[in-house]
Write a protein that holds these residues in place. Structure first.
Motif, PDB file in Angstrom:
ATOM      1  N   ARG A 160      69.382  84.904  91.369  1.00 24.86           N
ATOM      2  CA  ARG A 160      69.002  85.522  90.090  1.00 24.86           C
ATOM      3  C   ARG A 160      68.518  86.950  90.300  1.00 24.86           C
ATOM      4  NH1 ARG A 160      65.721  80.905  86.641  1.00 24.86           N
ATOM      5  NH2 ARG A 160      67.421  79.393  86.547  1.00 24.86           N
ATOM      6  N   ASN A 161      67.839  87.155  91.404  1.00 23.53           N
ATOM      7  CA  ASN A 161      67.332  88.490  91.732  1.00 23.53           C
ATOM      8  C   ASN A 161      68.483  89.465  91.982  1.00 23.53           C
ATOM      9  OD1 ASN A 161      65.095  90.223  92.174  1.00 23.53           O
ATOM     10  ND2 ASN A 161      65.423  90.073  94.368  1.00 23.53           N
ATOM     11  N   ILE A 162      69.531  88.988  92.638  1.00 25.62           N
ATOM     12  CA  ILE A 162      70.717  89.812  92.906  1.00 25.62           C
ATOM     13  C   ILE A 162      71.401  90.174  91.587  1.00 25.62           C
ATOM     14  CG2 ILE A 162      72.984  89.857  94.045  1.00 25.62           C
ATOM     15  CD1 ILE A 162      70.749  89.804  96.085  1.00 25.62           C
ATOM     16  N   ILE A 163      71.499  89.177  90.694  1.00 27.24           N
ATOM     17  CA  ILE A 163      72.148  89.397  89.398  1.00 27.24           C
ATOM     18  C   ILE A 163      71.359  90.411  88.566  1.00 27.24           C
ATOM     19  CG2 ILE A 163      72.732  88.255  87.200  1.00 27.24           C
ATOM     20  CD1 ILE A 163      73.418  85.758  89.074  1.00 27.24           C
ATOM     21  N   ARG A 164      70.030  90.335  88.672  1.00 23.69           N
ATOM     22  CA  ARG A 164      69.194  91.328  87.966  1.00 23.69           C
ATOM     23  C   ARG A 164      69.407  92.727  88.547  1.00 23.69           C
ATOM     24  NH1 ARG A 164      65.048  87.197  87.636  1.00 23.69           N
ATOM     25  NH2 ARG A 164      64.271  87.801  89.693  1.00 23.69           N
ATOM     26  N   LYS A 165      69.436  92.801  89.860  1.00 28.73           N
ATOM     27  CA  LYS A 165      69.560  94.104  90.533  1.00 28.73           C
ATOM     28  C   LYS A 165      70.867  94.807  90.171  1.00 28.73           C
ATOM     29  CE  LYS A 165      69.499  96.328  95.063  1.00 28.73           C
ATOM     30  NZ  LYS A 165      69.245  96.174  96.512  1.00 28.73           N
ATOM     31  N   TYR A 166      71.946  94.016  90.078  1.00 25.65           N
ATOM     32  CA  TYR A 166      73.271  94.604  89.826  1.00 25.65           C
ATOM     33  C   TYR A 166      73.774  94.303  88.406  1.00 25.65           C
ATOM     34  CZ  TYR A 166      73.334  95.572  94.804  1.00 25.65           C
ATOM     35  OH  TYR A 166      73.023  96.054  96.060  1.00 25.65           O
ATOM     36  N   LYS A 167      72.827  94.221  87.468  1.00 25.15           N
ATOM     37  CA  LYS A 167      73.195  93.808  86.106  1.00 25.15           C
ATOM     38  C   LYS A 167      74.223  94.730  85.436  1.00 25.15           C
ATOM     39  CE  LYS A 167      69.314  95.915  83.588  1.00 25.15           C
ATOM     40  NZ  LYS A 167      68.236  96.306  84.498  1.00 25.15           N
ATOM     41  N   ASN A 168      74.309  95.968  85.898  1.00 23.28           N
ATOM     42  CA  ASN A 168      75.279  96.905  85.319  1.00 23.28           C
ATOM     43  C   ASN A 168      76.617  96.908  86.052  1.00 23.28           C
ATOM     44  OD1 ASN A 168      73.402  97.802  83.376  1.00 23.28           O
ATOM     45  ND2 ASN A 168      72.479  99.192  84.869  1.00 23.28           N
ATOM     46  N   GLN A 169      76.735  96.039  87.052  1.00 20.17           N
ATOM     47  CA  GLN A 169      77.997  95.972  87.802  1.00 20.17           C
ATOM     48  C   GLN A 169      78.536  94.539  87.841  1.00 20.17           C
ATOM     49  OE1 GLN A 169      75.826  98.341  90.796  1.00 20.17           O
ATOM     50  NE2 GLN A 169      77.831  99.199  91.291  1.00 20.17           N
ATOM     51  N   ILE A 170      78.383  93.882  86.677  1.00 17.70           N
ATOM     52  CA  ILE A 170      78.842  92.495  86.519  1.00 17.70           C
ATOM     53  C   ILE A 170      80.017  92.466  85.552  1.00 17.70           C
ATOM     54  CG2 ILE A 170      78.236  90.215  85.581  1.00 17.70           C
ATOM     55  CD1 ILE A 170      75.326  90.745  86.487  1.00 17.70           C
ATOM     56  N   ILE A 171      81.060  91.741  85.910  1.00 16.66           N
ATOM     57  CA  ILE A 171      82.147  91.467  84.971  1.00 16.66           C
ATOM     58  C   ILE A 171      81.979  90.033  84.460  1.00 16.66           C
ATOM     59  CG2 ILE A 171      83.697  90.960  86.947  1.00 16.66           C
ATOM     60  CD1 ILE A 171      84.980  92.156  83.571  1.00 16.66           C
ATOM     61  N   GLU A 172      81.884  89.872  83.147  1.00 13.84           N
ATOM     62  CA  GLU A 172      81.829  88.543  82.544  1.00 13.84           C
ATOM     63  C   GLU A 172      83.263  88.121  82.236  1.00 13.84           C
ATOM     64  OE1 GLU A 172      79.197  88.993  79.164  1.00 13.84           O
ATOM     65  OE2 GLU A 172      77.460  88.401  80.361  1.00 13.84           O
ATOM     66  N   VAL A 173      83.660  86.983  82.782  1.00 13.29           N
ATOM     67  CA  VAL A 173      85.046  86.529  82.666  1.00 13.29           C
ATOM     68  C   VAL A 173      85.130  85.400  81.635  1.00 13.29           C
ATOM     69  CG1 VAL A 173      87.033  85.650  83.939  1.00 13.29           C
ATOM     70  CG2 VAL A 173      85.348  87.117  85.106  1.00 13.29           C
ATOM     71  N   PRO A 174      85.815  85.620  80.490  1.00  9.27           N
ATOM     72  CA  PRO A 174      85.915  84.578  79.466  1.00  9.27           C
ATOM     73  C   PRO A 174      86.698  83.367  79.988  1.00  9.27           C
ATOM     74  CG  PRO A 174      86.571  86.720  78.597  1.00  9.27           C
ATOM     75  CD  PRO A 174      86.504  86.852  80.078  1.00  9.27           C
ATOM     76  N   ILE A 175      86.068  82.198  79.892  1.00  8.29           N
ATOM     77  CA  ILE A 175      86.678  80.941  80.346  1.00  8.29           C
ATOM     78  C   ILE A 175      86.629  79.939  79.194  1.00  8.29           C
ATOM     79  CG2 ILE A 175      86.488  79.001  81.974  1.00  8.29           C
ATOM     80  CD1 ILE A 175      87.223  81.567  83.449  1.00  8.29           C
TER      81      ILE A 175
END
Length: 206
Positions: A160-175
């Motif tokens: 979760r900490n990693i996801i917070r740190k890189y929150k602007n470099q995440i691709i959300e993939v519609p499934i």
């Protein structure tokens, strides 16, 4: 393309109140553990690592039937982060991406492949599946943040900490599947997951 999948199967599953390992629950006609292994092996990821710990002896023979690396985490009681780190340390040095998934989160190879494709197309650092606005699992990480992943710990909430740190470099993939939301932690979770999966399969077959 070389990518690594880390399957976490070391936890104690205390909330399940089971007489046996969570990985031995049945899912689509086989054990949940074997279902997970087969789905990972059918994906585009070529380096599959299984982390065992609690009651490892119940799963090790099954794991040995498949072309996967099996690792025993002596520190499994310290939490999930210790198992993820074990997997990272054993990952193929040429892996471009690392997928982290748990034995109690049923996966599908097509979902994994969509995450991989999206990360390659966008060059983002993290790919997360999303269904109807809700994020799920498994999560795919770029090799570029490998050193950050190695530093995760329970105190800072792990991934979760990693996801917070890189929150602007995440691709959300519609499934278009509720599989990404399933988390089998209790007997009720298991019953609901089996029902939901059966309903979804019926809809897909019509």
């Amino acid at each position: 393309m070389i990518g690594t999948a880390i399957l976490l199967a070391a936890g104690q599953s205390k909330r399940m109140q089971l007489l046996t390992h969570k990985g031995l629950l049945y899912w689509e006609g086989k054990t949940l553990f074997e279902h997970q292994l087969q789905m990972l092996l059918h994906s585009v990821l070529s380096d599959i690592i299984v982390i065992l710990g609690h009651e490892a002896e119940l799963l090790v023979n099954m794991a040995n039937k498949y072309p996967v690396k099996t690792i025993y985490n002596e520190n499994f009681k310290k939490g999930k982060c210790s198992s993820i780190i074990c997997g990272l340390q054993a990952a193929d040095k040429d892996s471009e991406m690392i997928l982290v998934t748990s034995v109690d989160q049923p996966v599908d190879s097509s979902i994994i492949n969509q995450l991989v494709l999206s990360m390659k197309d966008t060059d983002q650092l993290i790919a997360i599946p999303i269904n109807k606005g809700k994020r799920g699992h498994p999560i795919l990480f770029s090799r570029k943040i490998f050193s950050d992943l190695l530093l995760i710990n329970e105190k800072t909430q792990g991934l979760r900490n990693i996801i917070r740190k890189y929150k602007n470099q995440i691709i959300e993939v519609p499934i278009d599947s509720t599989l990404i939301e399933l988390n089998i932690n209790t007997p009720e979770d298991y019953q609901n997951a089996v029902k939901r999966n059966a309903t979804e399969e019926k809809l897909n077959n019509h």
